[in-house]
Design a protein around this motif. Structure first.
Motif, PDB file in Angstrom:
ATOM      1  N   HIS A   9      90.586  93.065  13.459  1.00 39.58           N
ATOM      2  CA  HIS A   9      89.297  91.991  13.386  1.00 39.58           C
ATOM      3  C   HIS A   9      87.887  91.793  13.393  1.00 39.58           C
ATOM      4  O   HIS A   9      87.144  90.931  12.013  1.00 39.58           O
ATOM      5  CB  HIS A   9      90.637  91.237  14.806  1.00 39.58           C
ATOM      6  CG  HIS A   9      91.947  90.754  13.905  1.00 39.58           C
ATOM      7  ND1 HIS A   9      92.295  89.874  14.713  1.00 39.58           N
ATOM      8  CD2 HIS A   9      92.542  91.013  13.109  1.00 39.58           C
ATOM      9  CE1 HIS A   9      93.931  90.241  14.713  1.00 39.58           C
ATOM     10  NE2 HIS A   9      93.949  90.346  13.528  1.00 39.58           N
ATOM     11  N   TYR A  47      90.721  92.874   7.183  1.00 42.53           N
ATOM     12  CA  TYR A  47      91.705  91.398   6.833  1.00 42.53           C
ATOM     13  C   TYR A  47      93.516  91.950   6.401  1.00 42.53           C
ATOM     14  O   TYR A  47      92.713  92.561   4.909  1.00 42.53           O
ATOM     15  CB  TYR A  47      90.997  90.773   5.898  1.00 42.53           C
ATOM     16  CG  TYR A  47      92.695  89.176   6.117  1.00 42.53           C
ATOM     17  CD1 TYR A  47      93.182  88.969   6.312  1.00 42.53           C
ATOM     18  CD2 TYR A  47      92.341  88.957   4.411  1.00 42.53           C
ATOM     19  CE1 TYR A  47      93.944  87.908   6.372  1.00 42.53           C
ATOM     20  CE2 TYR A  47      93.261  87.538   3.861  1.00 42.53           C
ATOM     21  CZ  TYR A  47      93.892  87.300   5.297  1.00 42.53           C
ATOM     22  OH  TYR A  47      94.919  85.956   4.965  1.00 42.53           O
ATOM     23  N   ARG A  77      96.707  92.246   5.097  1.00 39.47           N
ATOM     24  CA  ARG A  77      97.738  91.151   4.398  1.00 39.47           C
ATOM     25  C   ARG A  77      99.238  91.872   4.281  1.00 39.47           C
ATOM     26  O   ARG A  77     100.089  91.389   5.130  1.00 39.47           O
ATOM     27  CB  ARG A  77      97.860  90.653   3.021  1.00 39.47           C
ATOM     28  CG  ARG A  77      96.357  89.847   3.559  1.00 39.47           C
ATOM     29  CD  ARG A  77      96.206  88.739   1.891  1.00 39.47           C
ATOM     30  NE  ARG A  77      96.240  89.864   0.841  1.00 39.47           N
ATOM     31  CZ  ARG A  77      95.712  89.710  -0.287  1.00 39.47           C
ATOM     32  NH1 ARG A  77      96.111  88.568  -1.231  1.00 39.47           N
ATOM     33  NH2 ARG A  77      94.997  91.109  -0.823  1.00 39.47           N
ATOM     34  N   LEU A 125      99.816  94.212   7.393  1.00 44.32           N
ATOM     35  CA  LEU A 125     100.261  94.703   8.855  1.00 44.32           C
ATOM     36  C   LEU A 125     101.080  94.564   9.019  1.00 44.32           C
ATOM     37  O   LEU A 125     102.046  94.348   9.626  1.00 44.32           O
ATOM     38  CB  LEU A 125      98.954  93.894   9.670  1.00 44.32           C
ATOM     39  CG  LEU A 125      98.595  95.192  11.061  1.00 44.32           C
ATOM     40  CD1 LEU A 125      97.439  95.706  11.025  1.00 44.32           C
ATOM     41  CD2 LEU A 125      97.459  93.795  11.616  1.00 44.32           C
ATOM     42  N   ASN A 145      96.792  87.739   9.828  1.00 42.61           N
ATOM     43  CA  ASN A 145      96.947  89.557  10.334  1.00 42.61           C
ATOM     44  C   ASN A 145      98.460  88.872  11.068  1.00 42.61           C
ATOM     45  O   ASN A 145      99.522  90.069  11.118  1.00 42.61           O
ATOM     46  CB  ASN A 145      96.112  90.084  10.572  1.00 42.61           C
ATOM     47  CG  ASN A 145      95.417  90.417   9.674  1.00 42.61           C
ATOM     48  OD1 ASN A 145      95.539  90.310   8.061  1.00 42.61           O
ATOM     49  ND2 ASN A 145      94.356  91.088  10.026  1.00 42.61           N
TER      50      ASN A 145
END
Length: 198
Positions: A126, A131, A133, A135, A171
């Motif tokens: 982070h 980023y 999407r 995860l 996330n």
């Protein structure tokens, strides 16, 4: 991107293991030499993937992660396959075991220690502007040298700046939405991730 001939693709497929496919065909192949092919179809001719193919995005994300010192697959070559069209990435896989595999196969791991380290890793992602999407435990690898890394990285953006609170929260929502991944995890472990959204 190089043109991948049907003959070369067929030769690769002859000795490959199909790891993932759908009604449109193969999606991930494990080749005889240990490398992988990942194929992306174009869902629409008006799609933005016509200008920025997912295979190229995969390669760009791999390059960005490597610059951040985050383990990930190593791209060998990008290809374009026709009839039907696919953008293709040929890569060395990231060695190790996914957290999904680790949690399902090892009942003797120290969950508190593992997830405390995972929380630190996600905070690093982070803070570095990653980023991701998609995860989840199946995309996070524990490498042989005991580091966390990422795979299946086409659905990712590396923004070059620390993520906003809303992006961090999104996330983490992806990370926690797969109930099977968390079925054998101590419920109190989840509190380790709360600070990531602040």
């Amino acid at each position: 991107m190089q043109v991948l001939s049907r003959e070369k693709y067929a030769a690769w497929c002859a000795d490959a293991q199909v790891l993932e496919k759908d009604r449109y065909g193969e999606k991930v192949l494990h080749l005889a030499d240990g490398t992988f092919l990942k194929l992306f179809r174009r869902k629409s001719w008006l799609s933005k993937t016509a200008f920025y193919p997912p295979a190229k995005r995969f390669a760009d994300n791999a390059d960005a992660l490597q610059k951040l010192g985050i383990p990930c697959p190593k791209v060998i070559q990008l290809y374009r396959l026709s009839e039907p069209y696919r953008s293709v990435v040929h890569y060395h896989p990231l060695e190790g075991v996914t957290l999904r595999q680790l949690l399902s196969n090892d009942e003797h791991i120290d969950q508190l220690k593992l997830f405390a380290r995972l929380a630190e890793f996600i905070t690093r992602l982070h803070d570095s502007g990653v980023y991701f999407r998609s995860l989840h435990m199946g995309n996070i690898i524990l490498t042989p040298d005991d580091r966390f890394g990422l795979i299946d990285i086409s659905d990712m953006r590396c923004l070059g700046r620390s993520l906003s609170r809303s992006m961090r929260k999104r996330n983490l929502q992806h990370l926690t939405r797969y109930g099977d991944d968390w079925a054998h995890v101590d419920p109190d472990i989840g509190t380790l991730f709360l600070f990531n959204t602040r």
